[in-house]
Design a protein around this motif. Structure first.
Motif, PDB file in Angstrom:
ATOM      1  N   ASN A 175      11.288  39.191 -39.777  1.00  0.00           N
ATOM      2  CA  ASN A 175      11.030  38.151 -40.769  1.00  0.00           C
ATOM      3  C   ASN A 175       9.721  37.431 -40.483  1.00  0.00           C
ATOM      4  O   ASN A 175       9.482  36.986 -39.359  1.00  0.00           O
ATOM      5  CB  ASN A 175      12.192  37.144 -40.755  1.00  0.00           C
ATOM      6  CG  ASN A 175      12.180  36.230 -41.963  1.00  0.00           C
ATOM      7  OD1 ASN A 175      11.255  36.257 -42.770  1.00  0.00           O
ATOM      8  ND2 ASN A 175      13.205  35.407 -42.088  1.00  0.00           N
ATOM      9  N   TYR A 195      -0.923  39.714 -54.264  1.00  0.00           N
ATOM     10  CA  TYR A 195      -1.822  40.193 -53.210  1.00  0.00           C
ATOM     11  C   TYR A 195      -3.070  40.868 -53.777  1.00  0.00           C
ATOM     12  O   TYR A 195      -4.033  41.102 -53.050  1.00  0.00           O
ATOM     13  CB  TYR A 195      -1.080  41.150 -52.272  1.00  0.00           C
ATOM     14  CG  TYR A 195      -0.301  40.434 -51.208  1.00  0.00           C
ATOM     15  CD1 TYR A 195      -0.956  39.786 -50.163  1.00  0.00           C
ATOM     16  CD2 TYR A 195       1.082  40.371 -51.241  1.00  0.00           C
ATOM     17  CE1 TYR A 195      -0.251  39.110 -49.183  1.00  0.00           C
ATOM     18  CE2 TYR A 195       1.801  39.689 -50.266  1.00  0.00           C
ATOM     19  CZ  TYR A 195       1.122  39.063 -49.239  1.00  0.00           C
ATOM     20  OH  TYR A 195       1.830  38.384 -48.273  1.00  0.00           O
ATOM     21  N   HIS A 244       7.917  34.230 -41.992  1.00  0.00           N
ATOM     22  CA  HIS A 244       8.176  33.114 -42.896  1.00  0.00           C
ATOM     23  C   HIS A 244       6.981  32.836 -43.807  1.00  0.00           C
ATOM     24  O   HIS A 244       5.834  33.134 -43.452  1.00  0.00           O
ATOM     25  CB  HIS A 244       8.495  31.862 -42.091  1.00  0.00           C
ATOM     26  CG  HIS A 244       9.876  31.858 -41.513  1.00  0.00           C
ATOM     27  ND1 HIS A 244      10.436  30.749 -40.924  1.00  0.00           N
ATOM     28  CD2 HIS A 244      10.828  32.834 -41.439  1.00  0.00           C
ATOM     29  CE1 HIS A 244      11.654  31.025 -40.505  1.00  0.00           C
ATOM     30  NE2 HIS A 244      11.906  32.284 -40.801  1.00  0.00           N
ATOM     31  N   PRO A 245       7.264  32.256 -44.982  1.00  0.00           N
ATOM     32  CA  PRO A 245       6.157  31.801 -45.828  1.00  0.00           C
ATOM     33  C   PRO A 245       5.244  30.846 -45.058  1.00  0.00           C
ATOM     34  O   PRO A 245       5.710  30.053 -44.241  1.00  0.00           O
ATOM     35  CB  PRO A 245       6.883  31.078 -46.975  1.00  0.00           C
ATOM     36  CG  PRO A 245       8.229  31.725 -47.027  1.00  0.00           C
ATOM     37  CD  PRO A 245       8.579  32.055 -45.619  1.00  0.00           C
ATOM     38  N   GLU A 258       9.924  43.272 -45.375  1.00  0.00           N
ATOM     39  CA  GLU A 258       9.339  42.402 -46.401  1.00  0.00           C
ATOM     40  C   GLU A 258       8.083  41.726 -45.873  1.00  0.00           C
ATOM     41  O   GLU A 258       8.038  41.307 -44.718  1.00  0.00           O
ATOM     42  CB  GLU A 258      10.352  41.332 -46.837  1.00  0.00           C
ATOM     43  CG  GLU A 258       9.819  40.404 -47.901  1.00  0.00           C
ATOM     44  CD  GLU A 258      10.794  39.298 -48.253  1.00  0.00           C
ATOM     45  OE1 GLU A 258      10.513  38.520 -49.179  1.00  0.00           O
ATOM     46  OE2 GLU A 258      11.845  39.208 -47.578  1.00  0.00           O
ATOM     47  N   ASN A 306       4.134  42.038 -53.521  1.00  0.00           N
ATOM     48  CA  ASN A 306       3.933  41.234 -54.722  1.00  0.00           C
ATOM     49  C   ASN A 306       2.536  41.412 -55.296  1.00  0.00           C
ATOM     50  O   ASN A 306       1.551  41.530 -54.566  1.00  0.00           O
ATOM     51  CB  ASN A 306       4.184  39.759 -54.384  1.00  0.00           C
ATOM     52  CG  ASN A 306       4.329  38.911 -55.623  1.00  0.00           C
ATOM     53  OD1 ASN A 306       3.346  38.558 -56.255  1.00  0.00           O
ATOM     54  ND2 ASN A 306       5.563  38.587 -55.977  1.00  0.00           N
ATOM     55  N   VAL A 360       2.905  34.399 -47.111  1.00  0.00           N
ATOM     56  CA  VAL A 360       2.609  34.332 -45.673  1.00  0.00           C
ATOM     57  C   VAL A 360       1.220  33.746 -45.410  1.00  0.00           C
ATOM     58  O   VAL A 360       0.976  33.154 -44.353  1.00  0.00           O
ATOM     59  CB  VAL A 360       2.723  35.718 -45.001  1.00  0.00           C
ATOM     60  CG1 VAL A 360       4.152  36.221 -45.056  1.00  0.00           C
ATOM     61  CG2 VAL A 360       1.756  36.711 -45.613  1.00  0.00           C
ATOM     62  N   ASN A 412       6.267  38.703 -47.247  1.00  0.00           N
ATOM     63  CA  ASN A 412       6.389  37.652 -48.254  1.00  0.00           C
ATOM     64  C   ASN A 412       5.055  37.331 -48.911  1.00  0.00           C
ATOM     65  O   ASN A 412       4.010  37.338 -48.267  1.00  0.00           O
ATOM     66  CB  ASN A 412       6.978  36.405 -47.588  1.00  0.00           C
ATOM     67  CG  ASN A 412       7.353  35.342 -48.583  1.00  0.00           C
ATOM     68  OD1 ASN A 412       6.503  34.604 -49.069  1.00  0.00           O
ATOM     69  ND2 ASN A 412       8.633  35.257 -48.888  1.00  0.00           N
ATOM     70  N   GLU A 413       5.096  37.029 -50.212  1.00  0.00           N
ATOM     71  CA  GLU A 413       3.857  36.748 -50.947  1.00  0.00           C
ATOM     72  C   GLU A 413       3.201  35.434 -50.548  1.00  0.00           C
ATOM     73  O   GLU A 413       2.075  35.145 -50.967  1.00  0.00           O
ATOM     74  CB  GLU A 413       4.127  36.730 -52.457  1.00  0.00           C
ATOM     75  CG  GLU A 413       5.047  35.627 -52.950  1.00  0.00           C
ATOM     76  CD  GLU A 413       6.513  36.027 -52.963  1.00  0.00           C
ATOM     77  OE1 GLU A 413       7.294  35.370 -53.685  1.00  0.00           O
ATOM     78  OE2 GLU A 413       6.888  36.987 -52.245  1.00  0.00           O
TER      79      GLU A 413
END
Length: 462
Positions: free
Chosen positions: A281, A340, A283-284, A306, A337, A311, A308-309
């Motif tokens: 993971n 990017y 995180h954002p 994943e 996403n 990060v 994340n869009e």
């Protein structure tokens, strides 16, 4: 024009003094070194180099066997077992670089380097050294700036052994005995007050030493540290490092989650997080505070599914970023996403190879990015009809759902299908009525009831 010393050779010297053990020659053979004069890297002088690698030496050659004004001596890939000034003394007032890697050295006497006062670079990697137990080992090496002791079997180091190395800028202790890692982390100021490591050092490498926790104060005094490599250790979270660090390698760690609070280093330019098998993971905003980041490598993290869009924080069309290279190869990523797209267009290189991509409508935007590294290696894993197909080869016929202007939207096609079915049902009903209704009408209307004026019995009564 800039010329590398290893590439520009303008005078070959053949050193001959009549000695039967002379090693210098103009051509390298099984028993001779190549001795030559080359321009220095800054083109300010001419230096003499001796390449004595891979000639089966069992001891360090003497100065008489080489040349008087030697600057670089390469003795790598030989069979040297010990460095003892009583057996193979090396004395040179001009020698600056000594390469002894890939030998079988297991011991070094305390006076071996004492008569090489101008030594700047010493490479002892890939040997069999177990201890550095002589406090006077580097006593006369005050000019040494580069020391490589990696890939040995070192488990202990004599207290204050590095204290004379006041100009040391680079040290590599990686890939030694695990006991060395435990010994180095006995307390937070071990490097400084126990080993005497210079506070002006700019590069430290401590890879694969079974490190688990360095504490928040371990590097607190190293405010000039720029390059720090801690790969292949067992950290479960990002260790505290100096804010001066520009290069940080934590590859192979046991970190499972990356959070923004762990990565707040405004000077960091390169971050490597490869081969982190437990990373699941990110995180954002995890990398949001890395304002100077130019290169990010997250490769071969098998459990990372994943990216994340957020990060890097929110991305927008005209965004400006210092990031230039991004590698996400060899992970378990399936989706990315479309936001990017704004970031990727500003990068010099984007590596997305070797991921199990799902080639659906949400991923086809990658076909518009022209700076993808080995774009022909980016392949689909799902849907099964596109398994192993290159993303760049996916066409509108492979994914008709993604092209409503040609194939219509899915909702439209469902409605059209429903209406078509309804028309068929109505047509069937009409056909039924047309075919069966006349028969029913004719048979039913000719039956005369008792009230009918055409009933024969009724007429007789009248």
């Amino acid at each position: 024009m800039y010329k590398l010393s290893a590439a520009i050779v303008f005078i070959f010297l053949f050193f001959q003094n009549g000695a039967s053990d002379q090693l210098c020659s103009v051509r390298k053979t099984e028993n001779y070194c190549v001795c030559k004069r080359v321009t220095s890297q800054d083109e300010s002088s001419v230096v003499t180099e001796a390449d004595c690698s891979r000639i089966h030496l069992q001891s360090v050659p003497s100065q008489d066997q080489l040349t008087a004004d030697l600057n670089l001596l390469d003795l790598s890939h030989n069979e040297i077992q010990e460095l003892d000034e009583n057996k193979n003394k090396l004395s040179s007032r001009t020698l600056q670089t000594l390469i002894l890697s890939y030998n079988e050295i297991s011991s070094i006497s305390d006076k071996f380097f004492s008569e090489i006062p101008d030594l700047r670079k010493l490479i002892l990697s890939h040997n069999k050294i177990t201890t550095l137990d002589n406090r006077a080992l580097f006593e006369n090496c005050q000019k040494l700036t580069y020391l490589d002791l990696s890939f040995n079997h070192i488990n202990t180091i004599q207290i204050d052994v590095f204290l004379p190395l006041v100009q040391l800028q680079f040290i590599d202790l990686s890939y030694n005995d695990n006991a060395l890692g435990e010994w180095l982390t006995q307390n937070s100021d071990f490097l400084t007050h126990k080993l005497g490591l210079s506070l002006n050092i700019s590069t430290i490498k401590l890879d694969n030493l079974n490190l688990t926790d360095l504490g928040n104060l371990y590097f607190v005094n190293y405010t000039n540290l720029k390059h720090l490599s801690l790969a292949d250790n067992h950290f479960q979270e990002v260790p505290r490092v100096p804010y001066s660090v520009e290069y940080l390698d934590l590859s192979g760690s046991d970190i499972s989650v990356l959070e923004v609070k762990q990565l707040s280093y405004h000077s960091l330019k390169t971050l490597r997080l490869d081969r982190m098998k437990k990373l699941e993971n990110i995180h954002p905003y995890a990398f949001y505070n890395l304002e100077a980041l130019e290169e990010l490598s997250i490769r071969n993290c098998n459990n990372l599914k994943e990216f994340n869009e957020l990060v890097f924080g929110a991305m927008f069309k005209n965004m400006v970023s210092k990031l230039k290279r991004l590698s996400l190869s060899g992970n378990a990523l399936q989706h990315l996403n479309i936001t990017y797209k704004y970031l990727f267009r500003t990068l010099d290189l984007v590596d997305l190879t070797d991921n199990p991509w799902t080639c659906d409508c949400d991923l086809l935007w990658l076909q518009e990015v022209d700076n993808l590294y080995k774009s022909d290696k980016i392949k689909c894993t799902s849907p099964t009809t596109l398994n192993s197909k290159k993303l760049i080869d996916v066409t509108e016929r492979n994914v008709p759902l993604c092209y409503p202007q040609k194939f219509g939207k899915k909702s439209h096609r469902i409605l059209i299908s429903f209406l078509s079915l309804l028309v068929i049902l109505l047509a069937s009903l009409v056909a039924y009525l047309i075919y069966y209704a006349p028969k029913w009408y004719n048979n039913g209307s000719r039956r005369l009831g008792p009230e009918s004026p055409y009933n024969v019995a009724r007429n007789d009564l009248d």
